[in-house]
Design a protein around this motif. Structure first.
Motif, PDB file in Angstrom:
ATOM      1  N   TYR A 103      55.995  48.308  42.425  1.00  0.00           N
ATOM      2  CA  TYR A 103      56.083  46.746  42.660  1.00  0.00           C
ATOM      3  C   TYR A 103      54.783  46.570  43.648  1.00  0.00           C
ATOM      4  N   ARG A 104      54.307  47.511  44.594  1.00  0.00           N
ATOM      5  CA  ARG A 104      53.455  47.218  45.483  1.00  0.00           C
ATOM      6  C   ARG A 104      52.029  47.004  45.025  1.00  0.00           C
ATOM      7  N   PRO A 105      51.467  47.723  44.149  1.00  0.00           N
ATOM      8  CA  PRO A 105      49.933  47.392  43.527  1.00  0.00           C
ATOM      9  C   PRO A 105      49.957  45.868  43.011  1.00  0.00           C
ATOM     10  N   ALA A 106      50.960  45.534  42.021  1.00  0.00           N
ATOM     11  CA  ALA A 106      50.924  44.049  41.755  1.00  0.00           C
ATOM     12  C   ALA A 106      51.033  43.223  42.850  1.00  0.00           C
ATOM     13  N   ALA A 107      51.874  43.268  43.764  1.00  0.00           N
ATOM     14  CA  ALA A 107      51.763  42.389  45.021  1.00  0.00           C
ATOM     15  C   ALA A 107      50.685  42.322  45.982  1.00  0.00           C
ATOM     16  N   CYS A 108      49.933  43.638  46.069  1.00  0.00           N
ATOM     17  CA  CYS A 108      48.709  43.713  46.813  1.00  0.00           C
ATOM     18  C   CYS A 108      47.472  43.010  46.250  1.00  0.00           C
ATOM     19  N   LEU A 109      47.499  43.264  44.841  1.00  0.00           N
ATOM     20  CA  LEU A 109      46.470  42.474  44.044  1.00  0.00           C
ATOM     21  C   LEU A 109      46.713  40.907  44.172  1.00  0.00           C
ATOM     22  N   ALA A 110      47.888  40.553  43.762  1.00  0.00           N
ATOM     23  CA  ALA A 110      48.083  39.061  44.045  1.00  0.00           C
ATOM     24  C   ALA A 110      47.698  38.349  45.200  1.00  0.00           C
ATOM     25  N   VAL A 111      48.079  39.171  46.528  1.00  0.00           N
ATOM     26  CA  VAL A 111      47.550  38.676  47.653  1.00  0.00           C
ATOM     27  C   VAL A 111      46.009  38.661  47.740  1.00  0.00           C
ATOM     28  N   ARG A 112      45.326  39.714  47.352  1.00  0.00           N
ATOM     29  CA  ARG A 112      43.881  39.776  47.456  1.00  0.00           C
ATOM     30  C   ARG A 112      43.274  38.675  46.485  1.00  0.00           C
ATOM     31  N   PHE A 113      43.893  38.428  45.200  1.00  0.00           N
ATOM     32  CA  PHE A 113      43.350  37.271  44.579  1.00  0.00           C
ATOM     33  C   PHE A 113      43.607  35.957  44.752  1.00  0.00           C
ATOM     34  N   GLY A 114      44.724  35.688  45.880  1.00  0.00           N
ATOM     35  CA  GLY A 114      45.197  34.441  45.884  1.00  0.00           C
ATOM     36  C   GLY A 114      46.003  33.910  45.037  1.00  0.00           C
ATOM     37  N   THR A 115      46.680  34.684  44.270  1.00  0.00           N
ATOM     38  CA  THR A 115      47.418  34.239  43.073  1.00  0.00           C
ATOM     39  C   THR A 115      48.811  34.599  43.252  1.00  0.00           C
ATOM     40  N   GLU A 116      49.849  33.915  42.471  1.00  0.00           N
ATOM     41  CA  GLU A 116      51.346  34.017  42.452  1.00  0.00           C
ATOM     42  C   GLU A 116      51.769  35.403  41.906  1.00  0.00           C
ATOM     43  N   LEU A 117      52.433  35.786  42.600  1.00  0.00           N
ATOM     44  CA  LEU A 117      53.225  37.014  42.008  1.00  0.00           C
ATOM     45  C   LEU A 117      54.402  36.696  41.220  1.00  0.00           C
ATOM     46  N   VAL A 118      54.330  36.826  39.987  1.00  0.00           N
ATOM     47  CA  VAL A 118      55.677  36.162  39.029  1.00  0.00           C
ATOM     48  C   VAL A 118      56.768  37.284  38.894  1.00  0.00           C
ATOM     49  N   HIS A 119      57.928  37.005  39.570  1.00  0.00           N
ATOM     50  CA  HIS A 119      58.910  38.121  39.421  1.00  0.00           C
ATOM     51  C   HIS A 119      59.912  37.739  38.277  1.00  0.00           C
ATOM     52  N   PHE A 120      60.018  38.820  37.572  1.00  0.00           N
ATOM     53  CA  PHE A 120      60.857  38.899  36.340  1.00  0.00           C
ATOM     54  C   PHE A 120      62.033  39.525  36.600  1.00  0.00           C
ATOM     55  N   PRO A 121      63.256  39.299  35.673  1.00  0.00           N
ATOM     56  CA  PRO A 121      64.367  39.551  35.979  1.00  0.00           C
ATOM     57  C   PRO A 121      64.493  41.161  35.997  1.00  0.00           C
TER      58      PRO A 121
END
Length: 283
Positions: A242-260
């Motif tokens: 989970y953590r790399p996607a969350a890290c990159l989303a913060v870095r890019f200023g984009t939304e992290l989309v949560h899937f079920p």
């Protein structure tokens, strides 16, 4: 489930098995882990209402044999395979692409190297641990897993790897193998489970160390962030994938989309996963 049309594509060092459903613009689904094209069977029919949906067995997996079974694996080669499939199936237009886990790493590299051929990418939990501040700890973990694989064999190494992925104090996440024995499953699912189990040594021994050592071109991804959707499992917060996607989303200023579901939400929540993926790809 619709029976897909199948084909084979010769690429450098391998022959790829691919499957196609539906009609319309191309959507390429890149499998992850020890899975293959069948990983997307639970979502492909929903998506095929809007797109020509293609999935495939990555080189060295299942029905996509390597010319040299001992060849080292590289993210760039796997991304070139995806590019070749887009060239074959959508020669005149860019494709949408979705990838999960190691398949999401391939999708990231594809976006950075062939942005003209990719309209939109959904990357679900790409384990690009090199973007994390504690990357050195994960390099050491991967080295321990490979050492366990050499000394004790496959299943102890799989257990050690799975334990390293879960959040502290959390339940063990679903591993790369099917949870049910093939004899307990319908014939199609049993065949898929057998292929997944057969893929495990190759996945753990060559895909995991090569792919989790991969450092994406973060600056290039930032420039292309308008075409990239970073996604993660709603139930896998705090786990390593989970953590790399969350890290990159913060870095890019984009939304992290949560899937079920968690890291394997594609398999555990296929209907809800497919619907959100359809909406996210339509964007």
């Amino acid at each position: 489930m619709t029976v897909p049309a199948t084909g084979r594509l010769r690429v450098a060092g391998a022959t790829l098995h691919y499957e196609v459903r539906g009609q319309g613009p191309l959507l390429l689904l890149i499998p992850g882990g020890a899975g293959d094209a069948a990983s997307y069977d639970g979502v492909a029919d929903v998506l095929a209402a809007d797109w020509t949906v293609a999935s495939y067995d990555a080189r060295g997996m299942s029905r996509s044999p390597l010319d040299d079974p001992g060849a080292e694996q590289h993210v760039a080669s796997h991304a070139d395979d995806a590019y070749r499939l887009i060239e074959l199936l959508s020669p005149g237009a860019p494709a949408r692409v979705a990838g999960c886990s190691s398949g999401a790493i391939v999708a990231l590299h594809l976006l950075t190297t062939h942005p003209d051929r990719v309209e939109r990418v959904v990357a679900h939990e790409p384990p690009v641990v090199e973007v994390l501040p504690d990357a050195a700890e994960h390099r050491a973990m991967l080295a321990r897993v490979q050492d366990t694989f050499r000394r004790e064999g496959l299943m102890p190494a799989v257990a050690e790897f799975a334990a390293a992925l879960r959040r502290p104090g959390g339940a063990e996440p679903a591993g790369p193998a099917e949870s049910a024995a093939p004899a307990e499953l319908p014939p199609g699912a049993a065949a898929r489970a057998e292929r997944t189990m057969a893929n495990l040594p190759y996945f753990l021994g060559r895909i995991v160390p090569a792919f989790m050592a991969y450092a994406p071109d973060v600056d290039r991804l930032a420039a292309l962030a308008g075409r990239l959707v970073l996604a993660a499992g709603d139930e896998s917060r705090g786990e390593l994938p989970y953590r790399p996607a969350a890290c990159l989303a913060v870095r890019f200023g984009t939304e992290l989309v949560h899937f079920p579901g968690g890291h394997t939400g594609l398999s555990t929540h296929p209907a809800a996963f497919a619907e959100l993926l359809r909406k996210t790809l339509a964007g």
